[in-house]
Enzyme design. Sequence first.
Site, PDB file in Angstrom:
ATOM      1  N   ASP A 211       1.338  -1.562   0.313  1.00  0.00           N
ATOM      2  CA  ASP A 211      -0.251  -0.149  -0.159  1.00  0.00           C
ATOM      3  C   ASP A 211       0.748   0.979  -0.145  1.00  0.00           C
ATOM      4  OD1 ASP A 211      -2.221   1.424   0.585  1.00  0.00           O
ATOM      5  OD2 ASP A 211      -1.433   2.464   2.687  1.00  0.00           O
ATOM      6  N   GLU A 295      -0.868  -1.561  -5.431  1.00  0.00           N
ATOM      7  CA  GLU A 295      -2.085  -0.882  -5.011  1.00  0.00           C
ATOM      8  C   GLU A 295      -2.578   0.584  -6.234  1.00  0.00           C
ATOM      9  OE1 GLU A 295      -6.013   0.732  -3.002  1.00  0.00           O
ATOM     10  OE2 GLU A 295      -4.824   0.708  -1.784  1.00  0.00           O
ATOM     11  N   CYS A 347     -12.928  -6.159   5.807  1.00  0.00           N
ATOM     12  CA  CYS A 347     -11.781  -6.592   6.882  1.00  0.00           C
ATOM     13  C   CYS A 347     -10.906  -7.793   6.420  1.00  0.00           C
ATOM     14  CB  CYS A 347     -12.465  -7.578   7.909  1.00  0.00           C
ATOM     15  SG  CYS A 347     -11.338  -8.321   9.150  1.00  0.00           S
ATOM     16  N   CYS A 350     -11.683 -11.845   7.628  1.00  0.00           N
ATOM     17  CA  CYS A 350     -12.413 -12.313   7.423  1.00  0.00           C
ATOM     18  C   CYS A 350     -13.548 -11.586   6.612  1.00  0.00           C
ATOM     19  CB  CYS A 350     -13.950 -12.036   8.291  1.00  0.00           C
ATOM     20  SG  CYS A 350     -14.514 -10.229   8.739  1.00  0.00           S
ATOM     21  N   CYS A 366     -12.313  -4.863  13.860  1.00  0.00           N
ATOM     22  CA  CYS A 366     -13.487  -5.134  12.857  1.00  0.00           C
ATOM     23  C   CYS A 366     -15.182  -5.663  13.306  1.00  0.00           C
ATOM     24  CB  CYS A 366     -13.212  -6.679  12.113  1.00  0.00           C
ATOM     25  SG  CYS A 366     -14.915  -6.726  10.836  1.00  0.00           S
ATOM     26  N   CYS A 369     -15.647  -9.508  13.290  1.00  0.00           N
ATOM     27  CA  CYS A 369     -14.717 -10.735  13.892  1.00  0.00           C
ATOM     28  C   CYS A 369     -13.835 -10.526  14.844  1.00  0.00           C
ATOM     29  CB  CYS A 369     -14.079 -11.390  13.012  1.00  0.00           C
ATOM     30  SG  CYS A 369     -12.265 -10.082  11.839  1.00  0.00           S
ATOM     31  N   ASP A 376      -3.786   0.625   7.171  1.00  0.00           N
ATOM     32  CA  ASP A 376      -2.358   0.978   6.334  1.00  0.00           C
ATOM     33  C   ASP A 376      -2.099  -0.788   5.892  1.00  0.00           C
ATOM     34  OD1 ASP A 376      -2.388   3.606   5.071  1.00  0.00           O
ATOM     35  OD2 ASP A 376      -0.996   3.756   7.129  1.00  0.00           O
TER      36      ASP A 376
HETATM   37 ZN   LIG Z   1     -13.533  -9.429  10.314  1.00  0.00          ZN
END
Ligand SMILES: [Zn+2]
Length: 435
Positions: A211, A295, A347, A350, A366, A369, A376
């Site tokens: 990134d 990216e 995320c 998950c 998150c 999860c 980053d």
């Molecule tokens: Zn998650």
Amino acid sequence: MSATPILSLYSHRPNDTIMLVQLRYNYRVYPNAPQRRALAQAFGCARVVFNDGLRARQEAHAAGLAYLKDTDLQKQVITAAKQTPERAWLADVSSVVLVQSLRDLHAAYRNFFSSLTGKRKGPKVALPRLKSRKDRKQSIRLTANGFSLRPNGRLYVAKVGDLRVRWSRTLPSAPTSVTVTMDASGRYWCSFVVDADPDILPELDTDTGMDLGLNHFAVLADGRKVDSPKFLRRAEKKLKRMQKALSRKAKGSNNRDKARKKVARQHARVADRRRDWQHKLSTQIIRDNQAVFVETLSARGLGRTRLAKSVHDAGWARFVAMLEYKAVKHGRTFAKVDRAFPSSQVCSACGFRDGPKPLHVRAWTCENCGTMHDRDHNAAKNVLFEGRRIVAAGRAETQNAPPSAGKTRMPVPAQRVEAGTHQDPQMRVVGIQVL
Ligand SMILES: [Zn+2]
């Protein structure tokens, strides 16, 4: 998250394909005083021929005449012009220089037309413009009959002489053309395009996502954060101070002229150091990983905002180009992950997508999860996963395996040399030919 057996994803290079990589090599050149005068004259004549050719085309177009044939234009602005008192001095420089300059004009027109008809992809190409003696960069181009490499390491340029070159790395094969340039800070360079054999490195079972950002130069999927080194940030700060001092000097004054030269020199110094550092970093990343995913940031989109300056300073585009050609050269896989891909919304543990977050949100948990994320680092991991998907779908820019055997050009578009958009990494891929 389970470890993916990534080697199977990347190791599918057929043994019988031969790749030819075209690389551009740049070297510093140190002409003596008479040679500098001869070069100045050659730069000037190349510019005049280019401009005369351009004006002839513009006038023909304005008069409603058909597009002049390249050969006819050459006769008019070189052969016939040398016979006139106004242009007799064109005979003082190598005719190879004049012919190549006109070829550049032809190429500029061809690019314009194929961009107009949509044959050429990418941003629209404008009509060629007149060259000025005040242009930041002056250059001449010579083909094999206008230059040669001397056994003593000098570069012979027709009607200029034997130039001293700092051979910072070995040329892998005999070049077919050379471009000699003087940059804005008065330094001279020569650059060659040569065919090179790729230097395929042993396969690894590691891959990474990157990134590229404003808080750190780069964050890798393994959590490593890379910042530009202190010496570079110091040099950049010094440059900023000097630019401020320059803006305070009265216009047209001697002091302003002196300050302007100082700024140009510091600018060149910063650019060199940044490039060297980017070379080291990109080489290390390509050596350490079988596949690298980045990216892509739309520099043009950001270019209209206040971020523009830092974007250009960070030099991401050039860094990405370095990764790309080094991946090709060393048999690694490389892919750009589209910016539209929501790397900061998902995320990485998950896959739960909880929507966009404002830039100031650097970390979150998150809600699905419970994993805690650094913005980053999470983005870099997502870039890695998306990159693996791109490879699995066979859409990577560079891959160990060319899409099919047979004579094809592999798509490595970013580094193609275009007039006017020239940056100067030490080496770059100009094109790749799979035989
Ligand atoms: Zn998650």
